[in-house]
Write an enzyme that holds these catalytic residues in place. Structure first.
Site, PDB file in Angstrom:
ATOM      1  N   ASP A 275      47.569  48.510  50.621  1.00  0.00           N
ATOM      2  CA  ASP A 275      46.344  48.624  49.826  1.00  0.00           C
ATOM      3  C   ASP A 275      45.860  47.215  49.475  1.00  0.00           C
ATOM      4  OD1 ASP A 275      47.344  51.258  49.913  1.00  0.00           O
ATOM      5  OD2 ASP A 275      46.594  51.725  47.911  1.00  0.00           O
TER       6      ASP A 275
ATOM      7  N   LYS B 154      39.079  52.730  49.160  1.00  0.00           N
ATOM      8  CA  LYS B 154      39.643  53.089  47.843  1.00  0.00           C
ATOM      9  C   LYS B 154      38.756  52.497  46.769  1.00  0.00           C
ATOM     10  CE  LYS B 154      43.945  51.948  45.318  1.00  0.00           C
ATOM     11  NZ  LYS B 154      45.330  51.413  45.462  1.00  0.00           N
TER      12      LYS B 154
ATOM     13  N   LYS C 211      40.230  57.237  48.800  1.00  0.00           N
ATOM     14  CA  LYS C 211      41.230  57.231  47.728  1.00  0.00           C
ATOM     15  C   LYS C 211      40.618  56.771  46.412  1.00  0.00           C
ATOM     16  CE  LYS C 211      45.630  55.074  46.286  1.00  0.00           C
ATOM     17  NZ  LYS C 211      46.769  54.205  46.660  1.00  0.00           N
TER      18      LYS C 211
END
Ligand SMILES: *[C@@H]1O[C@H](CO)[C@@H](O)[C@H](O)[C@H]1NC(C)=O
Ligand SMILES: *[C@@H]1O[C@H](CO)[C@@H](O)[C@H](O)[C@H]1NC(C)=O
Length: 320
Positions: A157, A220, A256
């Site tokens: 991430d 995300k 996300k």
């Protein structure tokens, strides 16, 4: 399979004329949030809550994370809901786990070890690239990705350089994310846009599109450390970028939301949003994750309540 093999080249015409209609997005977000949750049969509701569990990237990102706290997190990821509650729902043999665990780079080894000891193949995600601010040299940001992958993380991430978005340097942003993509190798790349710091919804759309063109497997919303977290307006814009990207390329990119998602009820609202904007085919862990640390406890409490008719006392459901 990682998207690296199928990534698109940079096409600025996909973002040059975009202007997000903010009032329309805000209206749509209000409409979704105002909708009364239908009082479903408790079994149906419990089934949806269990589904939400399978989307969670169970996260700990604290300065005081230790091998043993990470080990407890991994145990919780493996056994997210008490066995007797699962039995009551006839779901005890479905192998329900969270989608992944998510930790800082220095804790990846602990997570890999703990999951291996539990003979469990839940993926380990690591944040990287100077998370959460991204204010470190590119060289160290890239090295951080490589080291996390070396330690066994299969999902990374990353945070982006927000200045590149705020100043409209889209090619530079694309190049940066391409380098992250390359450093990931086979690991999945989840690109955190930190939407609370991007200035406008139009920037959120453009950054989403660039991140996907550069080979992200997921986009995300937030690090969870910004003051503005995963909000519905931002999500709507990102989901429409995902849909547009799918229409243009045929590639399905994951989404996300993360940061501030704490209640079971809220998690169900997120599931409805995905269902309405992208359809059921996005409701699987390959394409949808919820980044959260305390959400799981609330979901377990709700399930406890639905199964037993009582509210859980603190000692009934020890937190990890
Ligand atoms: C982010 O981009 C800006 C604008 O190009 C640059 O000045 C800054 O140094 C970059 N930040 C990092 C951490 O590389
Ligand atoms: C954003 O999320 C973080 C982490 O969950 C939380 O500490 C913070 O209060 C949240 N902020 C907002 C505005 O919801």
């Amino acid at each position: 399979v990682s998207k690296s093999a199928v990534l698109s080249s940079l096409d600025l015409s996909w973002i040059s004329k975009i202007q997000v209609n903010q009032p329309a997005v805000l209206r749509r977000a209000e409409q979704i949030q105002a909708r009364r949750t239908v009082k479903k049969e408790w079994q149906t509701q419990a089934a949806w809550l269990l589904k939400a569990v399978t989307f969670i990237d169970l996260t700990t990102l604290s300065g005081d994370d230790t091998p043993s706290s990470v080990q407890r997190l991994c145990y919780k990821a493996r056994y997210p809901i008490r066995e007797d509650l699962l039995k009551a729902l006839n779901m005890h043999d479905k192998g329900i786990t969270t989608a992944a665990v998510c930790v800082y780079p220095a804790r990846v080894g602990d997570a890999v070890k703990a999951l291996k000891a539990a003979a469990c193949n839940i993926p380990v995600a690591s944040v990287a690239t100077g998370f959460p601010a991204g204010q470190t040299h590119l060289k160290t940001r890239l090295e951080e990705i490589r080291l996390a992958v070396e330690d066994g993380a299969t999902e990374i991430d990353v945070v982006i350089n927000r200045t590149l978005v705020l100043t409209g340097q889209w090619e530079a942003l694309y190049d940066e994310i391409r380098q992250f993509r390359k450093a990931c190798g086979e690991a999945h790349l989840k690109t955190i846009l930190a939407t609370g710091e991007l200035g406008s919804l139009t920037n959120v759309y453009k950054a989403s599109m660039i991140a996907m063109m550069a080979g992200s497997d997921f986009i995300k919303t937030s690090t969870g450390k910004e003051t503005i977290n995963a909000t519905f307006p931002v999500a709507i814009v990102m989901l429409r970028a995902i849909r547009d990207f799918f229409w243009k390329t045929g590639n399905k990119i994951g989404f996300k939301p993360a940061g501030g998602i704490r209640s079971a009820k809220n998690s169900l609202a997120w599931l409805s949003l995905i269902k309405e904007e992208l359809g059921d085919e996005w409701l699987k862990p390959e394409l949808f994750r919820i980044g959260a640390s305390t959400l799981l406890s609330d979901i377990e409490r709700q399930i406890y309540h639905q199964v037993t008719g009582r509210y859980a006392a603190y000692h009934d459901l020890p937190v990890s």
